[in-house]
Motif scaffolding. Structure first.
Motif, short mmCIF file in Angstrom:
data_model
loop_
_atom_site.label_atom_id
_atom_site.label_comp_id
_atom_site.label_asym_id
_atom_site.label_seq_id
_atom_site.Cartn_x
_atom_site.Cartn_y
_atom_site.Cartn_z
N ALA A 77 0.83 -1.20 0.00
CA ALA A 77 0.00 0.00 0.00
C ALA A 77 0.88 1.26 0.00
CB ALA A 77 -0.93 -0.01 1.20
N ALA A 78 1.96 1.26 0.79
CA ALA A 78 2.86 2.40 0.85
C ALA A 78 3.54 2.62 -0.50
CB ALA A 78 3.90 2.19 1.95
N GLU A 79 3.97 1.55 -1.14
CA GLU A 79 4.61 1.68 -2.46
C GLU A 79 3.64 2.28 -3.49
OE1 GLU A 79 7.80 -2.03 -2.28
OE2 GLU A 79 5.85 -2.35 -3.19
N ARG A 90 -4.62 5.65 4.60
CA ARG A 90 -5.46 5.24 5.73
C ARG A 90 -6.12 3.92 5.36
NH1 ARG A 90 -8.62 9.59 6.68
NH2 ARG A 90 -7.50 10.16 8.56
N ILE A 91 -6.18 3.02 6.31
CA ILE A 91 -6.86 1.74 6.09
C ILE A 91 -8.34 1.96 6.37
CG2 ILE A 91 -7.11 -0.65 6.83
CD1 ILE A 91 -4.13 -0.65 7.45
N ILE A 142 -6.46 -5.35 2.60
CA ILE A 142 -6.76 -4.03 3.16
C ILE A 142 -7.26 -3.12 2.04
CG2 ILE A 142 -5.20 -4.14 5.13
CD1 ILE A 142 -3.12 -2.62 3.53
N GLU A 143 -8.24 -2.30 2.38
CA GLU A 143 -8.70 -1.26 1.46
C GLU A 143 -8.10 0.03 1.98
OE1 GLU A 143 -12.82 0.87 0.16
OE2 GLU A 143 -12.86 -1.31 0.44
N VAL A 144 -7.35 0.73 1.12
CA VAL A 144 -6.63 1.92 1.55
C VAL A 144 -7.06 3.14 0.74
CG1 VAL A 144 -4.60 0.70 2.41
CG2 VAL A 144 -4.69 1.37 0.02
N VAL A 145 -7.04 4.30 1.42
CA VAL A 145 -7.34 5.59 0.82
C VAL A 145 -6.08 6.43 0.97
CG1 VAL A 145 -8.82 7.62 0.91
CG2 VAL A 145 -9.75 5.38 1.49
N PHE A 146 -5.61 7.03 -0.12
CA PHE A 146 -4.38 7.81 -0.11
C PHE A 146 -4.66 9.28 0.17
CE2 PHE A 146 -2.76 4.65 -3.51
CZ PHE A 146 -2.47 3.72 -2.54
N ALA A 157 -3.91 5.46 10.07
CA ALA A 157 -3.23 6.26 9.05
C ALA A 157 -1.72 6.01 9.15
CB ALA A 157 -3.54 7.74 9.24
N TYR A 158 -1.07 5.88 7.99
CA TYR A 158 0.35 5.54 7.95
C TYR A 158 1.10 6.46 7.00
CZ TYR A 158 -1.17 1.16 10.06
OH TYR A 158 -1.72 0.22 10.89
N ASP A 159 2.29 6.86 7.39
CA ASP A 159 3.19 7.62 6.53
C ASP A 159 3.82 6.63 5.55
OD1 ASP A 159 5.79 8.64 5.60
OD2 ASP A 159 5.39 10.32 6.96
N ALA A 160 3.60 6.82 4.28
CA ALA A 160 4.06 5.86 3.27
C ALA A 160 5.58 5.72 3.27
CB ALA A 160 3.55 6.26 1.88
N ARG A 161 6.30 6.83 3.40
CA ARG A 161 7.76 6.75 3.39
C ARG A 161 8.30 5.98 4.60
NH1 ARG A 161 6.22 11.24 1.18
NH2 ARG A 161 7.06 11.91 -0.82
N GLU A 162 7.68 6.17 5.75
CA GLU A 162 8.12 5.46 6.96
C GLU A 162 7.87 3.95 6.83
OE1 GLU A 162 9.75 6.32 9.86
OE2 GLU A 162 10.18 8.12 8.69
N ILE A 163 6.75 3.57 6.25
CA ILE A 163 6.46 2.14 6.07
C ILE A 163 7.48 1.52 5.12
CG2 ILE A 163 4.81 0.49 5.10
CD1 ILE A 163 4.04 1.50 7.87
N VAL A 164 7.78 2.20 4.02
CA VAL A 164 8.78 1.67 3.08
C VAL A 164 10.13 1.55 3.76
CG1 VAL A 164 10.06 2.15 0.96
CG2 VAL A 164 7.58 2.38 0.99
N LYS A 165 10.47 2.56 4.58
CA LYS A 165 11.77 2.54 5.27
C LYS A 165 11.84 1.42 6.31
CE LYS A 165 12.90 5.95 7.99
NZ LYS A 165 13.30 7.29 8.48
N THR A 166 10.80 1.24 7.12
CA THR A 166 10.87 0.27 8.21
C THR A 166 10.52 -1.15 7.75
OG1 THR A 166 8.65 0.81 8.91
CG2 THR A 166 10.43 1.95 10.02
#
Length: 174
Positions: A77-79, A90-91, A142-146, A157-166
Motif C-alpha cells: 500500500a505504501a509503495e 489510511r486503512i 486491506i482497502e486503503v485511501v491515499f 493512518a500511515y506515513d508511506a515513506r516510513e512504512i517503506v523505510k521500516t
C-alpha cells in the motif's frame, strides 16, 4: 550373491524415497513479490477501486507469521501511495483469512462387536493424530485511501515513506 545385493539396496531405496517424499512436502518460503498467476499464489496483488483508493492483498505461504503477512500488505500500500504521488494512506477496511489450519492434536475412541454363532467378540480402538504441517497460510486484505500532506493522527493512518523505510528494509524470506 544377487539376494545379498538386493537386501542391501532395499534400505537405501526406502531412505531415498522417504527423502523425496519429504522434499515434495516442503513449501516455498514467503517472499515479498507480486503474485505469479493464481490468486492463491504467494505474494501481493492490488485492485484500483478509484483514484486514490486501492484494495491490496498479500497471500503468505504456509507457516508465515500473520504479522509479517500484514506488514507486507502495508508495504505494498505504501509503495502504491508513493508511486501515485501521495504521502500517506489510511486503512478503510481490513480482513484476514487463514487456510490449511488444523487446530492441533486429536484423540478418538472407537469400538465394535460381532457375533459368530455362539461366539461374540468385542473390540476397542484408540487413535491420535497430530498436525505436523508448517501451519496455516494467512492472507491479509486491506482497502486503503491515499492522501497528501501531513499524516493524520489516526490509528489507521500511515506515513508511506516510513512504512517503506521500516518494513521494506526488513524484507526477506519468512
Amino acid at each position: 550373491m544377487k539376494i545379498a545385493k538386493s537386501s542391501k539396496l532395499r534400505p537405501l531405496i526406502a531412505a531415498a524415497l522417504s527423502g523425496l517424499l519429504l522434499a515434495a512436502c516442503a513449501t516455498a518460503p514467503t517472499v515479498y513479490r507480486a503474485q505469479m498467476g493464481s490468486p492463491n499464489d504467494i505474494g501481493y496483488s492490488e485492485y484500483r477501486l478509484e483514484a486514490g483508493r486501492y484494495r491490496v492483498t498479500f497471500q503468505g505461504g504456509p507457516g508465515a507469521p500473520q504479522a509479517k503477512v500484514a506488514d507486507y500488505a502495508l508495504l505494498r500500500a505504501a509503495e502504491l501511495a508513493l508511486r501515485d504521488g501521495y504521502d500517506w494512506f489510511r486503512i478503510a477496511d481490513r480482513s484476514t483469512s487463514a487456510s490449511g489450519y488444523d487446530r492441533g492434536p486429536r484423540m478418538s475412541v472407537g469400538g465394535g462387536s460381532a457375533s459368530f454363532g455362539r461366539h461374540t467378540s468385542v473390540g476397542l480402538g484408540l487413535g491420535t493424530s497430530f498436525n505436523l504441517g508448517p501451519g496455516p497460510a494467512f492472507s491479509q486484505s486491506i482497502e486503503v485511501v491515499f492522501g497528501k500532506g501531513p499524516t493524520p493522527r489516526d490509528r489507521d493512518a500511515y506515513d508511506a515513506r516510513e512504512i517503506v523505510k521500516t518494513v521494506g528494509y526488513g524484507r526477506g524470506r519468512v
